[in-house]
Design an enzyme around this catalytic site. Structure first.
Site, PDB file in Angstrom:
ATOM      1  N   ASP A 316       0.790  -1.235   0.000  1.00 13.40           N
ATOM      2  CA  ASP A 316       0.000   0.000   0.000  1.00 13.40           C
ATOM      3  C   ASP A 316       0.820   1.283   0.000  1.00 13.40           C
ATOM      4  O   ASP A 316       0.449   2.258  -0.647  1.00 13.40           O
ATOM      5  CB  ASP A 316      -0.937   0.025   1.220  1.00 13.40           C
ATOM      6  N   TYR A 404      -9.455  -1.061   4.720  1.00 12.63           N
ATOM      7  CA  TYR A 404      -8.765  -1.085   6.003  1.00 12.63           C
ATOM      8  C   TYR A 404      -8.424   0.303   6.524  1.00 12.63           C
ATOM      9  O   TYR A 404      -8.140   1.199   5.756  1.00 12.63           O
ATOM     10  CB  TYR A 404      -7.446  -1.870   5.877  1.00 12.63           C
TER      11      TYR A 404
HETATM   12 CU   LIG Z   1      -6.337  -7.918   8.600  1.00 15.63          CU
END
Ligand SMILES: [Cu+2]
Ligand SMILES: *[C@@H]1O[C@H](CO)[C@@H](O)[C@H](O)[C@H]1NC(C)=O
Ligand SMILES: *[C@@H]1O[C@H](CO)[C@@H](O)[C@H](O)[C@H]1NC(C)=O
Ligand SMILES: *[C@@H]1O[C@H](CO)[C@@H](O)[C@H](O)[C@H]1NC(C)=O
Ligand SMILES: *[C@@H]1O[C@H](CO)[C@@H](O)[C@H](O)[C@H]1NC(C)=O
Length: 654
Positions: A316, A404
């Site tokens: 990321d 996330y």
């Molecule tokens: Cu996770």
């Protein structure tokens, strides 16, 4: 008379201008200001590059200044003189005319001083605009619309998410993303309703879908119980609160108690802590601890090797950027009531500055812990009881990378420790299945059923930190202290065993590559030239928390790209070009840049300016409590003074 007055005014005027110029930034490591970002764009657009079609900006940041220059600048500003101006340069990566170019833009010379076409593997970070285009154009693709009508789904209820596609041995690649889509059907938890069975590749150069395969249909999971809402009684008003009495923030420089450090916001790493020093009241001076610390790379591989999932092996930080993913912090939810906020500027694909309000928060924290205490009854006739509450200073940023949310904390303690914490929350990545109970499953499903028709896939999170510790100066060494069991020999006491500490200074990079095991070991960065008042090596210890290393096979493609995740600790000699553990061009990288490659030279690390790299890891086996939204999962590590002070520094002041 008149003319003299005039010249005095002129002089004053110039002094004022100069003052403004030098005051436009306070510190060489300050992030680029919106004015500077606009100047950079103007310089590029008026240069020889103006003929390039569709120039897009993929990376814009302060060009890492020489460490010696920064340290000189700092010491010259200490002596109460006016801060000297520091040459400002930016590193810029653009794509134009199908070429990736690395530019160094000198802001004072107003020119491009370096223009280099990058021809290696991997691509620069993706821009938000191109990801949005990929998502919107896919949703209009006639083949996709046909797939939707075959499934009786309304296009107005579809959300599509572009994902990086990784590298799987291809010799020829193009800038492209894979698209995965969800059927919201009125819900907000889109990840709970994935549309399975469709493979879509979107080419970012041609701006169109180049591969489309509708392979199979799977039932959509039920939408009930997938929503997430905060409870009406928010915890905000009852937050423990302190008054920030010891906190002062000037520009990007934070002083709190004995600590002094610089906080920057960067599109790739997110929050960066620099030039952290602690005031030693015994020595009556600031002592250097951490020159720079930030997240260098993340690796999040999913453990489902099937067609829909195998490529989900995200880096990321390099592929997109923690800073680009940073979210505006919510007062009283993300940070307590006494928090001070710092804004950030993000640079979009057109090279424009965009304000991100409340990118970072800084607050004093009292969580009810004890910094030290003791009761003494051994002094005749007295009971001596004393102690101090543990009050710390937290610097926080939150990156929301798709599903996330990463909560990134730097917590400074009065005792000289720095705790680096990470909290994971948000929504899991899940796949649809026809099963409604784990009892029905007789095949490998690569995860945990978290709700009927929904399987959350097993995965890891590795966060690798760049930690350029400069313990009391540049010349440091890395020491491994092993605790060894010993048999008592030739002693008259009845004891049979004890443990002792064996210290070893590691000389080269290869030795300092460490996979943590159950053997008790302490890892320290020490100043090889300085000792405490009683002759111990001055140092800081890396106190590792829960840690994990990658379990993928060495020859698996995602593992080749992130080979450094096989070890949690690495040490390298400082080189300002070595900052990104997985390589600078992370998107579709081949693993030919980064920690693993640099350290092959096996350079000397003894009595040198060294950098410590630590990977915090989570093997995430999803559970039902992670659905519909994950309760925050936490981990941390600590940088702890170990024979750095002559005694507990809290007691210096008493
Ligand atoms: Cu996770
Ligand atoms: C460049 O941008 C224009 C206008 O947005 C667009 O029509 C054209 O297709 C783009 N060219 C390339 C090569 O992407
Ligand atoms: C969408 O929601 C409606 C109303 O709740 C429901 O009847 C329908 O089955 C849902 N469609 C799908 C594909 O889940
Ligand atoms: C916390 O501190 C802030 C700023 O000092 C103040 O506005 C807020 O009311 C305080 N909250 C509580 C619960 O004391
Ligand atoms: C640091 O180490 C270098 C050699 O690695 C040496 O030349 C220099 O004198 C050392 N500096 C200090 C302060 O010890």
């Amino acid at each position: 008379m008149l003319s003299m007055n005039f010249s005095i005014i002129l002089v004053l005027f110039f002094v004022a201008i100069n003052f403004l110029n030098t005051q436009s930034f306070q510190h060489p490591l300050d992030p680029l200001s919106p004015k500077e970002i606009n100047e950079i764009r103007a310089i590029i657009e008026n240069s020889h590059l103006k003929t390039l079609t569709n120039l897009t900006y993929h990376f814009v940041d302060v060009d890492e200044p020489e460490k010696d220059d920064v340290l000189h600048w700092l010491s010259s500003t200490k002596s109460n003189r006016q801060p000297k101006s520091f040459p400002r340069r930016a590193k810029v990566v653009v794509i134009g005319g199908k070429q990736t170019r690395e530019l160094i833009v000198d802001l004072s010379k107003r020119s491009i001083v370096l223009d280099h076409v990058y021809k290696g593997h991997g691509y620069p970070p993706l821009t938000f605009e191109e990801l949005l285009q990929a998502s919107l154009l896919t949703q209009k693709d006639p083949r996709f619309l046909t797939s939707l009508s075959k499934r009786n789904l309304k296009s107005s209820q579809v959300s599509c998410l572009p994902l990086t596609k990784g590298w799987f041995g291809e010799h020829v690649s193009k800038r492209a993303v894979k698209i995965t889509c969800f059927y919201r059907n009125g819900t907000t938890n889109i990840y709970g309703r994935p549309i399975n069975g469709i493979t879509i590749i979107f080419d970012l150069e041609l701006l169109k879908v180049t591969t489309y395969m509708d392979r199979y249909r799977a039932p959509l999971p039920k939408a009930e119980g997938t929503e997430f809402h905060s409870r009406p009684l928010k915890p905000g008003p009852s937050f423990p609160n302190t008054t920030n009495s010891k906190l002062s923030i000037q520009g990007n420089v934070v002083t709190w108690g004995d600590w002094k450090f610089h906080v920057a916001f960067n599109s790739r790493a997110g929050v960066i802590i620099s030039t952290a020093s602690i005031f030693d009241s015994k020595e009556n001076k600031y002592r250097r601890v951490l020159y720079r610390g930030h997240v260098s790379e993340t690796f999040v591989p999913y453990m489902d090797p099937t067609e829909d999932w195998y490529y989900r092996t995200f880096m990321d930080v390099g592929e997109f950027g923690f800073g680009k993913a940073a979210d505006s912090l919510q007062p009283l939810v993300d940070c307590p009531g006494n928090a001070r906020f710092m804004d950030g500027y993000l640079i979009d694909g057109f090279g424009m500055p965009n304000l991100l309000p409340r990118a970072i928060c800084i607050f004093e924290k009292y969580s009810g812990d004890v910094a030290w205490r003791h009761t003494e009854i051994g002094v005749p006739g007295r009971v001596i009881r004393d102690g101090e509450p543990e009050v710390t200073l937290v610097v926080r940023m939150i990156a929301t990378v798709g599903n996330y949310d990463y909560i990134l904390d730097w917590e400074f303690r009065q005792t000289g420790s720095i705790t680096v914490g990470v909290g994971l929350t948000g929504v899991l990545e899940m796949k649809a299945t026809s099963y409604t109970s784990t009892d029905q499953i007789k095949e490998e499903v690569y995860g945990t059923m978290v709700a009927p028709n929904l399987i959350a896939i097993n995965h890891d999170h590795f966060l690798t930190y760049y930690l350029d510790l400069d313990i009391d100066g540049d010349n440091n060494s890395f020491m491994k202290s092993s605790l060894q069991s010993k048999r008592v020999k030739r002693m008259t006491t009845p004891r049979k065993s004890y443990w002792r500490v064996k210290n070893k200074i590691l000389k080269r990079e290869a030795e300092a590559r460490i996979r943590l095991d159950s053997k008790p070991t302490q890892l320290l960065v020490v100043n090889s030239n300085k000792k405490t008042n009683v002759g111990n090596l001055i140092g800081y210890q890396l106190v590792t928390g829960q840690s994990a290393y990658s379990l993928l096979a060495n020859d698996d493609y995602p593992q080749i790209r992130t080979a450094y995740t096989k070890y949690q600790v690495w040490v390298t000699p400082y080189d300002k070009s070595e900052r990104w553990a997985g390589g600078f061009y992370a998107d579709q990288s081949h693993g030919d840049d980064g920690l693993t490659v640099w350290t092959r030279r096996n350079r000397k690390i003894e009595n040198k300016d060294i950098v410590l790299w630590y990977t915090m890891g989570f093997h995430h086996v999803p559970s039902q409590e992670d659905f519909p939204i994950m309760a925050t999962l936490r981990s941390s590590f600590e940088l702890k003074p170990t024979n750095f002070f002559d005694q507990n520094p809290i007691t210096y002041k008493s």
